[in-house]
Design an enzyme around this catalytic site. Structure first.
Site, PDB file in Angstrom:
ATOM      1  N   GLU A 138       0.850  -1.198   0.000  1.00 27.80           N
ATOM      2  CA  GLU A 138       0.000   0.000   0.000  1.00 27.80           C
ATOM      3  C   GLU A 138       0.890   1.254   0.000  1.00 27.80           C
ATOM      4  O   GLU A 138       1.965   1.254   0.612  1.00 27.80           O
ATOM      5  CB  GLU A 138      -0.827  -0.059   1.303  1.00 27.80           C
ATOM      6  CG  GLU A 138      -1.791   1.083   1.538  1.00 27.80           C
ATOM      7  CD  GLU A 138      -2.461   0.952   2.925  1.00 27.80           C
ATOM      8  OE1 GLU A 138      -1.986   0.145   3.766  1.00 27.80           O
ATOM      9  OE2 GLU A 138      -3.457   1.654   3.160  1.00 27.80           O
TER      10      GLU A 138
ATOM     11  N   LYS B 291      -9.495   2.002  -1.793  1.00 26.33           N
ATOM     12  CA  LYS B 291      -9.679   1.323  -0.502  1.00 26.33           C
ATOM     13  C   LYS B 291     -11.062   1.597   0.097  1.00 26.33           C
ATOM     14  O   LYS B 291     -11.427   2.755   0.327  1.00 26.33           O
ATOM     15  CB  LYS B 291      -8.580   1.786   0.461  1.00 26.33           C
ATOM     16  CG  LYS B 291      -8.519   1.018   1.770  1.00 26.33           C
ATOM     17  CD  LYS B 291      -7.287   1.481   2.590  1.00 26.33           C
ATOM     18  CE  LYS B 291      -7.091   0.708   3.865  1.00 26.33           C
ATOM     19  NZ  LYS B 291      -5.852   1.117   4.584  1.00 26.33           N
TER      20      LYS B 291
ATOM     21  N   CYS C 194      -5.012  -3.437   2.709  1.00 23.78           N
ATOM     22  CA  CYS C 194      -4.743  -3.406   4.144  1.00 23.78           C
ATOM     23  C   CYS C 194      -5.975  -3.688   5.006  1.00 23.78           C
ATOM     24  O   CYS C 194      -6.474  -4.799   5.000  1.00 23.78           O
ATOM     25  CB  CYS C 194      -4.076  -2.071   4.498  1.00 23.78           C
ATOM     26  SG  CYS C 194      -3.046  -2.191   5.996  1.00 23.78           S
TER      27      CYS C 194
ATOM     28  N   VAL D 287       0.302  -2.550  10.787  1.00 23.74           N
ATOM     29  CA  VAL D 287       0.925  -2.216  12.067  1.00 23.74           C
ATOM     30  C   VAL D 287       0.351  -3.060  13.211  1.00 23.74           C
ATOM     31  O   VAL D 287       0.948  -3.155  14.267  1.00 23.74           O
ATOM     32  CB  VAL D 287       0.762  -0.715  12.395  1.00 23.74           C
ATOM     33  CG1 VAL D 287       1.526   0.131  11.384  1.00 23.74           C
ATOM     34  CG2 VAL D 287      -0.706  -0.304  12.417  1.00 23.74           C
TER      35      VAL D 287
END
Lengths: 265, 265
Positions: free
Chosen positions: A40, A111, A145, A172
């Site tokens: 991404e 997205k 993501c 993350v």
């Protein structure tokens, strides 16, 4: 059918588009495959603190610097690529990925489910979960993501016929790589998650990305899982037609066994 | 809020309903909790080879031997139980689970997605994914075994308000325990999977069950995971109200972030 699918992970440098494109070019120029998935926001970096910062790195989807590089690579290597980028559209900015094919054609996914402060810079994607054909017959679906946490994302792509889900990510949180095994299993599809590496800082903002990019097969098997930190490319041979077989047992087909009349949505 | 949830795993003996009920009674009689989940088809065993075999162990939901035992235990221990049983209904046989409460009330769930040869003996469940209230306010949803592979099962229960999914199982495939972590995460719910143990044979048919019953919290944390073989009960204290918080970050709510207009079903 023989099909080579690759995944590239690296550590983009925030705001340094030309450096990031040069890095991707150096990682990919000698690699031959049918499809390679990249992270991404691969050209721009991730830890933005304002819409103006995003805008400074955002690109036209069809002829921006990312499109130009990957059109050239696609033609040179006869490879399709999926790569994330900040999209500059008339209506505003999107967190998008592009599928770039050897014939120069580019398809865009915006997205659907924005994560955290992305909601401050980007518009929610309006393209939905569409599937594109590469190499004449192979069906590729795009998601980005945080789309992973909504089972409807991969499900929608699988129902639309995707054999391979190309999942560009900047992860993350610690759960996605394991959860993508479930996504592959529950839909009997290949999933290719390309996740960036590195620690990125911008003022007081700081994020560490977890790497561990991976290719999962329709039975949930890990075809390849990369390490947490290094910048490299992995290419594996798969048979995308395996994803057309939705049978778990001789009595169970994951699609025809669905009982949509009993589901809440 | 303090709430004690338990999971019981054991190795039922095929066709030996009275022995299996006695085994469950001995495992549970001294255990105090608010809710305890037991395996699928706990009273009858699993490896049937004909509808007549199932019928020989099938029970009336409200007053069969399983209902009678658990009504007595529920009253005695002030505990609610979820336990799987072969249901004898007017229309035919169902692979069902019952929620038995201290006040004697029984709610029934009939397995939506039948696995393998179950399709030859059982009718597909017609109850859908309903949520029941225990202890005045705690919302419990029921699903059974193979329902896990369809993300719509746990999703439907969560959308219906379930804080705890009681998942009675007879697992033989290696994926479910890990996938239930994803189910808890993607819905921010507690999931309690009770899986039987042991090797069961019937003529030339033979299945090995994997144990590893577990309690997962709404953030995907394993509250408890049992071993693969032993017969025992685990009780843990949880706060079911945690499942009402669907926020992953200050910007992300797993329910309000859903974009149903873009999903294929």
């Amino acid at each position: 059918m023989r099909f080579k699918v690759g995944v590239c992970q690296f550590n983009p440098e925030l705001f340094n588009v030309s450096r990031n494109l040069a890095k991707m070019e150096s990682l990919l120029s000698d690699v031959s495959a049918d499809l390679i998935v990249l992270p991404e926001l691969a050209a721009s970096g991730y830890v933005f603190r304002s819409k103006a910062e995003v805008s400074s790195c955002a690109e036209q989807p069809q002829n921006g610097p990312t499109a130009q590089l990957f059109k050239a690579l696609a033609k040179q290597n006869k490879t399709s690529y999926v790569v994330g980028f900040a999209e500059k559209a008339k209506a505003g900015l999107y967190n998008s990925s592009m599928l770039v094919n050897p014939d120069g054609k580019i398809n865009i996914y915006r997205k659907t489910h924005l994560f955290f402060e992305e909601k401050k810079w980007f518009m929610p994607g309006d393209t939905g979960f569409k599937v594109f054909t590469i190499k004449g017959s192979i069906k590729v679906g795009l998601m980005i993501c945080f789309d992973w946490i909504f089972p409807e994302s991969a499900r929608s792509l699988a129902l639309a016929g995707a054999q391979i889900v190309a999942h560009s990510a900047n992860l993350v949180l610690p759960w996605c790589q394991q959860a993508m095994i479930t996504r592959s299993l529950e839909n009997r599809i290949f999933s290719v998650t390309s996740n960036r590496t590195g620690l990125e800082k911008n003022g007081t903002s700081k994020l560490k990305f977890t790497g561990m990019s991976q290719i999962i097969d329709p039975t949930g098997k890990i075809v390849s899982r990369m390490n947490e930190t290094e910048e490299y490319v992995v290419v594996k041979e798969i048979n995308p037609l395996k994803a057309d077989d939705k049978n778990v047992t001789e009595y169970n087909n994951l699609f025809t066994d669905r009982r949509t009349e009993l589901y809440l949505s």
